[in-house]
Structures are given as structure tokens and as C-alpha cells.
Motif scaffolding. Structure first.
Motif, PDB file in Angstrom:
ATOM      1  N   LEU A  20       1.621  91.907 -28.568  1.00 21.54           N
ATOM      2  CA  LEU A  20       1.984  93.328 -28.543  1.00 21.54           C
ATOM      3  C   LEU A  20       2.800  93.693 -29.775  1.00 21.54           C
ATOM      4  O   LEU A  20       2.553  94.732 -30.412  1.00 21.54           O
ATOM      5  N   GLU A  21       3.765  92.855 -30.148  1.00 22.96           N
ATOM      6  CA  GLU A  21       4.580  93.135 -31.328  1.00 22.96           C
ATOM      7  C   GLU A  21       3.719  93.156 -32.593  1.00 22.96           C
ATOM      8  O   GLU A  21       3.915  93.994 -33.478  1.00 22.96           O
ATOM      9  N   PHE A  22       2.762  92.240 -32.667  1.00 27.50           N
ATOM     10  CA  PHE A  22       1.848  92.212 -33.817  1.00 27.50           C
ATOM     11  C   PHE A  22       1.008  93.477 -33.857  1.00 27.50           C
ATOM     12  O   PHE A  22       0.841  94.096 -34.912  1.00 27.50           O
ATOM     13  N   ARG A  23       0.486  93.866 -32.699  1.00 25.19           N
ATOM     14  CA  ARG A  23      -0.367  95.068 -32.621  1.00 25.19           C
ATOM     15  C   ARG A  23       0.392  96.312 -33.080  1.00 25.19           C
ATOM     16  O   ARG A  23      -0.160  97.176 -33.773  1.00 25.19           O
ATOM     17  N   LYS A  24       1.663  96.422 -32.730  1.00 28.31           N
ATOM     18  CA  LYS A  24       2.467  97.582 -33.117  1.00 28.31           C
ATOM     19  C   LYS A  24       2.579  97.714 -34.633  1.00 28.31           C
ATOM     20  O   LYS A  24       2.719  98.827 -35.156  1.00 28.31           O
ATOM     21  N   LYS A  25       2.530  96.592 -35.328  1.00 27.55           N
ATOM     22  CA  LYS A  25       2.750  96.590 -36.771  1.00 27.55           C
ATOM     23  C   LYS A  25       1.471  96.724 -37.596  1.00 27.55           C
ATOM     24  O   LYS A  25       1.542  96.798 -38.829  1.00 27.55           O
ATOM     25  N   LYS A  49      -8.841  94.752 -25.908  1.00 26.61           N
ATOM     26  CA  LYS A  49     -10.121  94.797 -26.630  1.00 26.61           C
ATOM     27  C   LYS A  49      -9.907  95.228 -28.079  1.00 26.61           C
ATOM     28  O   LYS A  49     -10.524  94.693 -29.006  1.00 26.61           O
ATOM     29  N   VAL A  50      -9.021  96.193 -28.292  1.00 25.22           N
ATOM     30  CA  VAL A  50      -8.725  96.659 -29.651  1.00 25.22           C
ATOM     31  C   VAL A  50      -8.230  95.501 -30.514  1.00 25.22           C
ATOM     32  O   VAL A  50      -8.702  95.293 -31.634  1.00 25.22           O
ATOM     33  N   LEU A  51      -7.268  94.738 -29.991  1.00 29.72           N
ATOM     34  CA  LEU A  51      -6.745  93.606 -30.773  1.00 29.72           C
ATOM     35  C   LEU A  51      -7.806  92.519 -30.924  1.00 29.72           C
ATOM     36  O   LEU A  51      -7.905  91.885 -31.983  1.00 29.72           O
ATOM     37  N   ASN A  52      -8.618  92.321 -29.903  1.00 30.86           N
ATOM     38  CA  ASN A  52      -9.709  91.350 -30.015  1.00 30.86           C
ATOM     39  C   ASN A  52     -10.673  91.747 -31.129  1.00 30.86           C
ATOM     40  O   ASN A  52     -11.146  90.901 -31.896  1.00 30.86           O
ATOM     41  N   ASP A  53     -10.975  93.045 -31.217  1.00 31.93           N
ATOM     42  CA  ASP A  53     -11.856  93.545 -32.279  1.00 31.93           C
ATOM     43  C   ASP A  53     -11.229  93.308 -33.651  1.00 31.93           C
ATOM     44  O   ASP A  53     -11.914  92.943 -34.609  1.00 31.93           O
ATOM     45  N   TYR A  54      -9.930  93.533 -33.740  1.00 33.09           N
ATOM     46  CA  TYR A  54      -9.216  93.315 -35.002  1.00 33.09           C
ATOM     47  C   TYR A  54      -9.323  91.854 -35.429  1.00 33.09           C
ATOM     48  O   TYR A  54      -9.609  91.542 -36.588  1.00 33.09           O
ATOM     49  N   LEU A  55      -9.080  90.948 -34.490  1.00 33.34           N
ATOM     50  CA  LEU A  55      -9.131  89.516 -34.804  1.00 33.34           C
ATOM     51  C   LEU A  55     -10.544  89.080 -35.173  1.00 33.34           C
ATOM     52  O   LEU A  55     -10.739  88.266 -36.073  1.00 33.34           O
ATOM     53  N   GLU A  56     -11.528  89.661 -34.503  1.00 39.32           N
ATOM     54  CA  GLU A  56     -12.919  89.339 -34.836  1.00 39.32           C
ATOM     55  C   GLU A  56     -13.247  89.817 -36.245  1.00 39.32           C
ATOM     56  O   GLU A  56     -13.909  89.106 -37.007  1.00 39.32           O
ATOM     57  N   ASP A  57     -12.782  91.012 -36.596  1.00 42.55           N
ATOM     58  CA  ASP A  57     -13.008  91.537 -37.952  1.00 42.55           C
ATOM     59  C   ASP A  57     -12.370  90.637 -39.002  1.00 42.55           C
ATOM     60  O   ASP A  57     -12.854  90.555 -40.141  1.00 42.55           O
ATOM     61  N   HIS A  58     -11.281  89.970 -38.634  1.00 39.83           N
ATOM     62  CA  HIS A  58     -10.563  89.097 -39.575  1.00 39.83           C
ATOM     63  C   HIS A  58     -10.936  87.628 -39.399  1.00 39.83           C
ATOM     64  O   HIS A  58     -10.282  86.752 -39.976  1.00 39.83           O
ATOM     65  N   TYR A  86      -4.195  90.864 -22.176  1.00 45.77           N
ATOM     66  CA  TYR A  86      -2.952  90.229 -22.640  1.00 45.77           C
ATOM     67  C   TYR A  86      -2.070  91.164 -23.442  1.00 45.77           C
ATOM     68  O   TYR A  86      -0.897  90.859 -23.666  1.00 45.77           O
ATOM     69  N   VAL A  87      -2.588  92.293 -23.884  1.00 40.94           N
ATOM     70  CA  VAL A  87      -1.782  93.262 -24.627  1.00 40.94           C
ATOM     71  C   VAL A  87      -1.292  94.327 -23.653  1.00 40.94           C
ATOM     72  O   VAL A  87      -2.065  95.171 -23.197  1.00 40.94           O
ATOM     73  N   GLN A  88      -0.050  94.246 -23.270  1.00 39.27           N
ATOM     74  CA  GLN A  88       0.576  95.228 -22.391  1.00 39.27           C
ATOM     75  C   GLN A  88      -0.154  95.359 -21.051  1.00 39.27           C
ATOM     76  O   GLN A  88      -0.152  96.421 -20.443  1.00 39.27           O
ATOM     77  N   ARG A  89      -0.850  94.297 -20.630  1.00 40.25           N
ATOM     78  CA  ARG A  89      -1.632  94.272 -19.387  1.00 40.25           C
ATOM     79  C   ARG A  89      -2.703  95.370 -19.370  1.00 40.25           C
ATOM     80  O   ARG A  89      -3.169  95.802 -18.314  1.00 40.25           O
ATOM     81  N   ASN A  90      -3.075  95.815 -20.537  1.00 40.74           N
ATOM     82  CA  ASN A  90      -4.058  96.895 -20.691  1.00 40.74           C
ATOM     83  C   ASN A  90      -5.345  96.294 -21.257  1.00 40.74           C
ATOM     84  O   ASN A  90      -5.354  95.783 -22.382  1.00 40.74           O
ATOM     85  N   ALA A  91      -6.433  96.354 -20.493  1.00 40.05           N
ATOM     86  CA  ALA A  91      -7.687  95.719 -20.909  1.00 40.05           C
ATOM     87  C   ALA A  91      -8.250  96.350 -22.180  1.00 40.05           C
ATOM     88  O   ALA A  91      -8.783  95.639 -23.040  1.00 40.05           O
ATOM     89  N   TYR A  92      -8.134  97.671 -22.317  1.00 32.33           N
ATOM     90  CA  TYR A  92      -8.710  98.304 -23.502  1.00 32.33           C
ATOM     91  C   TYR A  92      -7.891  98.005 -24.752  1.00 32.33           C
ATOM     92  O   TYR A  92      -8.458  97.728 -25.816  1.00 32.33           O
ATOM     93  N   GLU A  93      -6.574  98.047 -24.644  1.00 31.16           N
ATOM     94  CA  GLU A  93      -5.749  97.717 -25.812  1.00 31.16           C
ATOM     95  C   GLU A  93      -5.951  96.246 -26.203  1.00 31.16           C
ATOM     96  O   GLU A  93      -5.857  95.895 -27.379  1.00 31.16           O
TER      97      GLU A  93
END
Length: 203
Positions: A149-154, A91-100, A82-89
Motif C-alpha cells: 500500500l505504501e509503495f502504491r501511494k508513491k 489488480k491495479v498494482l498487479n498490472d503495474y508489476l506485470e508492466d515492469h 492485498y492492497v487495502q483489502r480491495n480486490a480492484y486496487e
């Protein structure tokens, strides 16, 4: 009429009343018009015409096909790319949300609030429409992807999870020269995990 109606797509408004006991196939009793077109794609849906939703495939799957934007429920299969149609990016945001300790549905509502306050940009719809917007699930997910995506950029570098900075093998992730315009990020997982694509093109 619906917000955003134009000449090519006439307003679809239905006033429904019923004196029979409510059931899955009983229209919602109301004196107010029911909007049944998606604000973005303008397709018509029957989900809000029935008290318990329609009897179509969306009801059988347990997923609403048409609802208020704020009522979108994010499911696991919605978060694989869901982030820029990029599976790895993603995963990065998913990891961030899991950490929080934050669910994707909670995260989406937070993003909508940030957009209303002007903290995140949104091009899909006007921020004044967010609270009342009625959308089909597919269009609502597009809004979710844009805000994610906008959230991830910030996110500050110091707050990013390890997966944003290092590959699974421990190598440092550098920025892709083509950034968000890179087409390889979609079909080559190895490239996507080795290079950061949440950036502008540098060459």
C-alpha cells in the motif's frame, strides 16, 4: 531473547543437537539457539527446528509456515486483495508489476529494502528488525500488504497502469469521497472498480 519479547510472552529458545543422519524429522544440528516464536503474533512454530521443515499441513502444501521475513514467497492467491483489502486496487498494482516484469516476491524484497532506507514507512515492526525478523507466514503477509500500500501511494500518476485511471468500460475513475476509510470498497466490486480508494477521506 527474541526481539520484541514482553512479560506476557516469555522467550522460547531451543538448543538442538543431533548425531543421526539429517532427515525431515531430524532436528537441525546446531550450537546456537533457535527462535521459534513469530516476532508479531508471538505464536510458536516448529518449522525452523527441522532441517527440511515440519511434517504438518504447511509442508504438505509446499508453503513454509515460519521463516525469515525476507524469505517470504508470494503466491498467486496472496495477491487477490492485498492492497487495502480491495480486490480492484490489488489488480491495479498487479498490472503495474506485470508492466515492469517484476514478480511479487521480488517486489516484496524491493519494498523491504526501501523501508530500510526510509523510503517507505512501516509500522508493523522497526526497520532495524527487518533483516533478522522471524515470522509466521500470516504475519509476514501483513507486512507485505502494508508495504504494498505504501509503495502504491508513491507511484506517480504518469506511471500508473490504465486500470488505475479508467474502469473496464472506459469511464474515468474519480476519487471516492471516503477514500481509504470507505467500507463499501470491500464488498461491492462495482464501487471498488469505479472509484479510486488510495486517498484520504475528503468529506
Amino acid at each position: 531473547g527474541d526481539d520484541g519479547d514482553d512479560g506476557d510472552h516469555p522467550t522460547t529458545i531451543i538448543s538442538i543437537g543431533s548425531t543421526t543422519p539429517p532427515s525431515t524429522t531430524t532436528p537441525v544440528s546446531t550450537t546456537h539457539p533457535i527462535r521459534v516464536r513469530c516476532l508479531l503474533c508471538r505464536m510458536a512454530f516448529c518449522g525452523m527446528m527441522w532441517r527440511d521443515g515440519c511434517n504438518g499441513s504447511c509442508r504438505r502444501s509446499g508453503v513454509k509456515c515460519f521463516h525469515k521475513l525476507r524469505e517470504l514467497e508470494i503466491h498467486p492467491n496472496d495477491t487477490t486483495a492485498y492492497v487495502q483489502r480491495n480486490a480492484y486496487e490489488s489488480k491495479v498494482l498487479n498490472d503495474y508489476l506485470e508492466d515492469h516484469h517484476q514478480s511479487h516476491t521480488e517486489f516484496f524484497k524491493e519494498c523491504l529494502d526501501k523501508a530500510v532506507r526510509g523510503e517507505l514507512s512501516l509500522s508493523a515492526i522497526a526497520v532495524s528488525q527487518i533483516n533478522d525478523a522471524l515470522m509466521c507466514r500470516q504475519c509476514a503477509l501483513k507486512v507485505f500488504s502494508e508495504l504494498a500500500l505504501e509503495f502504491r501511494k508513491k507511484i506517480a500518476d504518469a506511471d500508473l497502469p490504465t486500470s488505475a485511471k479508467s474502469t473496464p468500460s472506459g469511464a474515468t475513475r474519480s476519487r471516492c469521497w471516503y477514500g481509504k476509510e470507505c467500507r463499501t470498497q470491500y464488498n461491492r466490486p462495482h464501487h471498488a472498480q469505479n472509484f479510486d480508494h488510495i486517498c484520504d477521506r475528503s468529506r
